[in-house]
Enzyme design. Structure first.
Site, PDB file in Angstrom:
ATOM      1  N   LEU A 429      34.138  38.076  37.942  1.00  0.00           N
ATOM      2  CA  LEU A 429      34.528  37.878  39.340  1.00  0.00           C
ATOM      3  C   LEU A 429      33.693  36.791  39.996  1.00  0.00           C
ATOM      4  O   LEU A 429      32.479  36.669  39.725  1.00  0.00           O
ATOM      5  CB  LEU A 429      34.390  39.186  40.116  1.00  0.00           C
ATOM      6  CG  LEU A 429      35.260  40.363  39.623  1.00  0.00           C
ATOM      7  CD1 LEU A 429      35.079  41.568  40.539  1.00  0.00           C
ATOM      8  CD2 LEU A 429      36.721  39.971  39.527  1.00  0.00           C
ATOM      9  N   GLY A 469      30.741  46.115  32.482  1.00  0.00           N
ATOM     10  CA  GLY A 469      29.603  46.411  33.337  1.00  0.00           C
ATOM     11  C   GLY A 469      29.504  45.371  34.430  1.00  0.00           C
ATOM     12  O   GLY A 469      30.005  44.239  34.287  1.00  0.00           O
ATOM     13  N   GLY A 470      28.895  45.742  35.576  1.00  0.00           N
ATOM     14  CA  GLY A 470      28.797  44.784  36.677  1.00  0.00           C
ATOM     15  C   GLY A 470      30.175  44.366  37.129  1.00  0.00           C
ATOM     16  O   GLY A 470      31.047  45.191  37.391  1.00  0.00           O
ATOM     17  N   ASP A 471      30.394  43.029  37.235  1.00  0.00           N
ATOM     18  CA  ASP A 471      31.710  42.521  37.649  1.00  0.00           C
ATOM     19  C   ASP A 471      32.424  41.844  36.491  1.00  0.00           C
ATOM     20  O   ASP A 471      33.225  40.938  36.689  1.00  0.00           O
ATOM     21  CB  ASP A 471      31.554  41.556  38.824  1.00  0.00           C
ATOM     22  CG  ASP A 471      30.690  40.352  38.460  1.00  0.00           C
ATOM     23  OD1 ASP A 471      30.034  40.395  37.384  1.00  0.00           O
ATOM     24  OD2 ASP A 471      30.669  39.377  39.219  1.00  0.00           O
ATOM     25  N   GLU A 472      32.173  42.317  35.257  1.00  0.00           N
ATOM     26  CA  GLU A 472      32.790  41.744  34.062  1.00  0.00           C
ATOM     27  C   GLU A 472      33.832  42.707  33.495  1.00  0.00           C
ATOM     28  O   GLU A 472      33.565  43.890  33.303  1.00  0.00           O
ATOM     29  CB  GLU A 472      31.743  41.449  32.994  1.00  0.00           C
ATOM     30  CG  GLU A 472      30.752  40.361  33.396  1.00  0.00           C
ATOM     31  CD  GLU A 472      29.728  40.076  32.323  1.00  0.00           C
ATOM     32  OE1 GLU A 472      29.183  38.956  32.290  1.00  0.00           O
ATOM     33  OE2 GLU A 472      29.464  40.993  31.499  1.00  0.00           O
TER      34      GLU A 472
END
Length: 550
Positions: A429, A469-472
């Site tokens: 993102l 994980g995160g924005d992946e």
């Protein structure tokens, strides 16, 4: 020719001494003997039969004392009945003599047909053996046919097969004389009939014991059947009995209330089915692989309302009756709650807790299930033309893999492919960190959930959307060509760009996609790293202003 009569004194039934001729005496004795013999087979038990034999020897054969020595199962002889003397009964009844000592007695002395007579002149050698006896000494006989207190007379009693059953011992003839030819014949005949009575009594005893055992077994069987019926009918979990073999193999022939409640069906309705009719289509293989004897399986069964319930099934094959037809006894336990908990745990272990998407571990598992270690380039036309062995994907004439049914994964542009492949779209993102910093993690989490939803809506049902994980995020889409994968990335990017509303405010994020391709022979890390690198290339190729969307 005139008959010659011998006068003899006999006792009349009333006790008056009468003088009669010898033929009449014998006739009267035969009548008494016949009466006694008739009573032998009316005794109700073995003990009564033995006592009747001893009593008959006293009343019909005119001996004062008679004992019956019965052969025990261990071979020794037990004094089982005594008649004619209370003193003799007190001294002898219940005592045992060894078989060896009795064999010695029956092998010595004079043989009177089947009878054995041991005169007092020879019997002294038996005084100290272990056979119970009560003989007393006395003066020498005054005539050769006079009975001496130490004389012994035995009548062995044999079964039809020659087995020794008992020995009748008689003592003290009432006339004080050793039995003559007629007396010996009468005693021998009496012993033969007594042996038949003993055999019959033993047979009756065996039959009575067999009947008692049979009744006990039938009672135990009835009790067992009743216990099984109660255990079956009132078991808290489902129970079923099904046919084994034949045209109706597996058909339910008996079910309990618990199974009816579990499946929401009546007894009559369930008896029209087999478990194969009720199992979930996806669990049919599990049912077929479950052995009848000792088999266990966890699968889903169809309820009347159309829903499925998870159950644990345990099988055993039992006989319906002794040597009767075999049936399948199945115990069905409701494990819906446990299974739901297990599935929830498995889902949490394989899915992202925030978005519900498959997590990194699940993504790798799904990729690994599609790939093998053989590079896809080895399966192309060039390899196939290299020789017969190469048709199995081997190089250099290596041994073929005869049962390799794996469908190899190739990149669209790989030789020998059809221009389609397994696309791996790596998504990162743009502008998400700014939203997190400005509005907080709660807003950021809401953005991630909405992005996940939009990604899932933009792919096919058999495609995979996972969060690393995160924005992946990563999208797996099989059967795409190069252009189709690029079009999919554009559609997904366009789906993410529209504003996302959260608590009255509107935020926007962008997305950068890198397209990689999975292929056999590549590791999972190589595939993801390739897509990740292309994503960064795509991200750098766009200006900062074009990438920033939040």
């Amino acid at each position: 020719m005139a008959c010659r009569y011998i006068c003899t004194c006999i006792r009349a039934p009333g006790g008056v001494i009468e003088t009669e001729t010898e033929p009449y005496v014998r006739l009267a004795s035969l009548r008494e003997l016949h009466r006694v013999l008739a009573q032998l087979n009316t005794a109700r038990s073995m003990a009564d039969t033995l006592q009747a034999i001893a009593d008959g020897a006293v009343t019909a054969l005119d001996f004062e004392v008679a004992t019956v020595n019965l052969v025990n199962p261990d071979g020794d002889l037990l004094v089982a009945a005594v008649a004619g003397s209370e003193r003799a009964e007190a001294a002898l009844a219940g005592r045992t003599g060894s078989r060896e000592s009795w064999e010695r007695r029956l092998s010595m002395g004079e043989r009177w047909g089947e009878l054995r007579f041991i005169p007092y002149t020879e019997g002294w050698v038996l005084d100290h053996d272990d056979v119970p006896q009560w003989h007393t000494t006395g003066p020498a006989p005054r005539s050769p046919d006079e009975w001496h207190p130490m004389d012994r007379l035995f009548a062995p009693m044999y079964a039809s097969d020659g087995e020794l059953l008992a020995v009748l011992e008689v003592d003290r003839p009432r006339d004080g004389k050793r039995p003559g030819a007629w007396g010996r014949e009468a005693l021998q005949m009496y012993a033969s009939q007594a042996a038949i009575a003993i055999s019959n009594a033993r047979l009756r005893g065996n039959m009575q014991r067999a009947l008692v055992r049979l009744e006990q077994e039938q009672q135990a069987l009835r009790a067992s059947e009743e216990s099984f019926r109660q255990a079956f009918e009132y078991a808290p979990s489902g129970m079923a009995i099904a046919e084994v073999g034949g045209e109706n193999h597996g058909r339910l022939i008996r079910v309990n209330d618990a199974l009816c409640r579990l499946l929401g069906r009546s007894v009559t309705a369930l008896r029209r089915y087999s478990f194969a009719d009720l199992v979930h289509p996806e669990d049919t293989t599990v049912l077929l692989r479950t052995p009848a004897e000792g088999g266990r399986a966890e699968l889903r069964l169809l309820r009347r309302d159309g829903s499925y319930v998870w159950v644990s099934m345990r099988n055993s094959v039992v006989a319906d009756a002794a040597d009767g037809p075999r049936v399948l006894l199945t115990h069905v336990e409701d494990i819906e709650e446990r299974k739901r908990h297990e599935l929830a745990l498995a889902h949490r272990a394989s899915h992202d807790s925030l978005t519900g998407l498959p997590n990194s571990a699940e993504l790798r598992t799904r990729l690994r299930s599609r790939l093998c270690d053989t590079p896809s380039q080895r399966i192309g036309p060039a390899a196939a033309s290299a020789g017969p062995a190469d048709a199995y994907g081997q190089l250099g004439g290596a041994a073929p893999l005869p049962y390799d049914h794996h469908e190899h994964v190739r990149a669209p542009d790989a030789p020998g492919g059809d221009g389609k492949g397994l696309a791996v779209l790596f998504c990162d993102l743009d502008g998400f960190k700014a939203i997190n910093d400005r509005y907080g993690h709660v807003c950021g989490d809401a953005v991630l959930v909405e992005v996940a939803r939009r990604l899932e809506q933009g792919v096919r049902d058999n495609d995979t959307v996972a969060r690393l994980g995160g924005d992946e995020f990563v999208v797996l889409a099989d059967g795409l060509g190069l252009a189709e994968a690029s079009d999919l990335a554009v559609r997904l990017r366009n789906a993410i760009i529209p504003p996302i509303r959260f608590e009255g405010r509107s935020v926007r994020v962008g997305a950068s996609f890198g397209i990689g391709w999975a292929a056999c022979g590549m590791t999972i890390e190589e595939i993801l790293e390739s897509a990740d690198q292309r994503m960064y290339i795509e991200k750098r190729s766009r200006s900062q202003g074009r990438r920033r969307a939040g």
